[in-house]
Design an enzyme around this catalytic site. Sequence first.
Site, PDB file in Angstrom:
ATOM      1  N   HIS A  72      -8.794  -8.450   0.613  1.00  0.00           N
ATOM      2  CA  HIS A  72      -7.484  -9.099   0.431  1.00  0.00           C
ATOM      3  C   HIS A  72      -7.014  -9.598   1.784  1.00  0.00           C
ATOM      4  CE1 HIS A  72      -5.754  -7.580  -3.643  1.00  0.00           C
ATOM      5  NE2 HIS A  72      -6.978  -8.063  -3.772  1.00  0.00           N
ATOM      6  N   TYR A 200       4.695  -6.222  -3.345  1.00  0.00           N
ATOM      7  CA  TYR A 200       5.669  -5.168  -3.027  1.00  0.00           C
ATOM      8  C   TYR A 200       7.037  -5.746  -3.357  1.00  0.00           C
ATOM      9  CZ  TYR A 200       2.077  -2.609  -0.390  1.00  0.00           C
ATOM     10  OH  TYR A 200       0.945  -1.909  -0.026  1.00  0.00           O
ATOM     11  N   PRO A 292       3.574   6.483   0.293  1.00  0.00           N
ATOM     12  CA  PRO A 292       2.462   5.574  -0.021  1.00  0.00           C
ATOM     13  C   PRO A 292       2.777   4.095   0.181  1.00  0.00           C
ATOM     14  CG  PRO A 292       3.461   6.401  -2.023  1.00  0.00           C
ATOM     15  CD  PRO A 292       4.112   7.130  -0.898  1.00  0.00           C
ATOM     16  N   LYS A 296      -1.131   4.241   3.863  1.00  0.00           N
ATOM     17  CA  LYS A 296      -1.690   4.789   5.115  1.00  0.00           C
ATOM     18  C   LYS A 296      -2.284   6.180   4.964  1.00  0.00           C
ATOM     19  CE  LYS A 296      -1.088   1.194   7.410  1.00  0.00           C
ATOM     20  NZ  LYS A 296      -2.337   0.439   7.554  1.00  0.00           N
ATOM     21  N   TYR A 384      -0.424  -3.178   8.795  1.00  0.00           N
ATOM     22  CA  TYR A 384      -0.954  -3.021   7.443  1.00  0.00           C
ATOM     23  C   TYR A 384      -2.486  -2.998   7.458  1.00  0.00           C
ATOM     24  CZ  TYR A 384      -0.938  -3.222   2.346  1.00  0.00           C
ATOM     25  OH  TYR A 384      -1.101  -2.920   1.003  1.00  0.00           O
TER      26      TYR A 384
HETATM   27  C1  PHB Z   1      -2.509   1.604  -5.085  1.00  0.00           C
HETATM   28  O1  PHB Z   1      -3.260   0.663  -5.425  1.00  0.00           O
HETATM   29  O2  PHB Z   1      -2.499   2.717  -5.690  1.00  0.00           O
HETATM   30  C2  PHB Z   1      -1.589   1.407  -3.900  1.00  0.00           C
HETATM   31  C3  PHB Z   1      -1.692   0.243  -3.173  1.00  0.00           C
HETATM   32  C4  PHB Z   1      -0.840   0.044  -2.087  1.00  0.00           C
HETATM   33  C5  PHB Z   1       0.095   1.020  -1.763  1.00  0.00           C
HETATM   34  C6  PHB Z   1       0.187   2.207  -2.500  1.00  0.00           C
HETATM   35  C7  PHB Z   1      -0.657   2.400  -3.582  1.00  0.00           C
HETATM   36  O3  PHB Z   1       0.931   0.812  -0.707  1.00  0.00           O
END
Ligand code: PHB
Length: 389
Positions: A72, A200, A292, A296, A384
């Site tokens: 990505h 997000y 989450p 990280k 990130y």
């Molecule tokens: C997930 O795909 O479970 C996931 C992806 C990004 C995040 C947290 C969880 O920041």
Amino acid sequence: MKTQVAIIGGGPSGLLLSQLLHVRGIDSIVLERKTKDYVLGRIRAGVLERGLVGLMEEAGCADRMHAEGFPHDGTLVSYGDEMFRVDFTKHAGEHVMIYGQTEVTRDLYDAREKANGLIEFNVENVVIHDADSDSPHLTYNVDGDARRIDCDFVAGCDGFHGVSRQTIPLDVRKEYEKLYPFGWLGILSETPPVNHELIYANSERGFALCSMRNDKLSRYYIQCSLSDSPDDWTDEAFWAELKRRLPKEQADSLVTGPSIEKSIAPLRSFVTEPMRWGRLFLCGDAAHIVPPTGAKGLNTAASDVHYLYNGLRDYYENGSEAGIDGYSEKALARVWKAERFSWWFSSLMHRYPDQSEFDIKMQVAELEFLRSSDAAQKAMAENYVGLPY
Ligand code: PHB
Ligand code: APR
């Protein structure tokens, strides 16, 4: 039994360390209190930094990840009906790899088994003895049998609820913690992701995240109350709430379906210092936890493993203790940066019960700044994709 490195915990940290040590001819044994299937049944994030991808390549475990994982190059950030993209490749020259933690763990188990690595499951009552001496040992039980392992070093890869951190005396360790006043309700559904990159979402109703495991398996989250339980949420209620938190175009195009997994995770920031006591070294969730939001958790466990693996290599190959002596300071320097990014991103994207209207204006102003500033997007992208080891 005797080994060079005794590893407590058969999650990603312990397995990655064991496999890397094996590649360098350093013996280890992994003690895991659950079964392999239980460990593989855990649903966790699936965003891999370049550093972890590199470690999996060094461990000889990256083939399936490269075949099935998805690079990505950026992510979407939405607030209300607004949405913009942060381009990782443009701002940080890197991408991330979308590949479930379960798959990382499965690949590591496969590699350890192929190498006849020593892993004991269903272990109980692990006790670390003489960690502050040059000859530590572990005692534990398996199927009622009492066992002992004499070793040179102990790697505490046993997660937040493990025994390793508790072995460090209270007057030696200092703990830092922040609890967040909300949780994440997550579902897994056999539906195509709403977007090929993650979204997000900051909304007046709370945070949401659109993620995926592959093009047929989606992972979605919505911020929820800590008093919620998964049973409080029907699939229909989840989908309706998720749609309310996304921009209209994405809400209208969202493909819904039955959840195949539904769970709630609380959010916590936590660090223990130091990450070493004598011949005991803490790695991963045993030493630190992040919310989450920035994905990280696994990636910071990986950087711990990188530092410890190279310190142990230096000890066994060159007789130098510099790497193990510098482990805690080096690992913590990167841990705290991951903690900061995860805290910052969580603060930016969630609704907090005690937020004033001014606070919400500050969130929107920061989102508008992130949207409009290359410098702000570069800072986010660098964190990130993963800061350098
Ligand atoms: C997930 O795909 O479970 C996931 C992806 C990004 C995040 C947290 C969880 O920041
Ligand atoms: N004895 C043996 N094994 C133990 C003990 C114990 N006393 N306590 C815990 N364990 C095992 C757990 O069963 C688990 O399989 O240690 C393992 C720790 O694994 P994780 O909790 O996954 O931690 P880690 O390997 O550091 O991986 C960090 O996993 O939980 C996610 O969000 C976290 O993505 C991050 C990653």
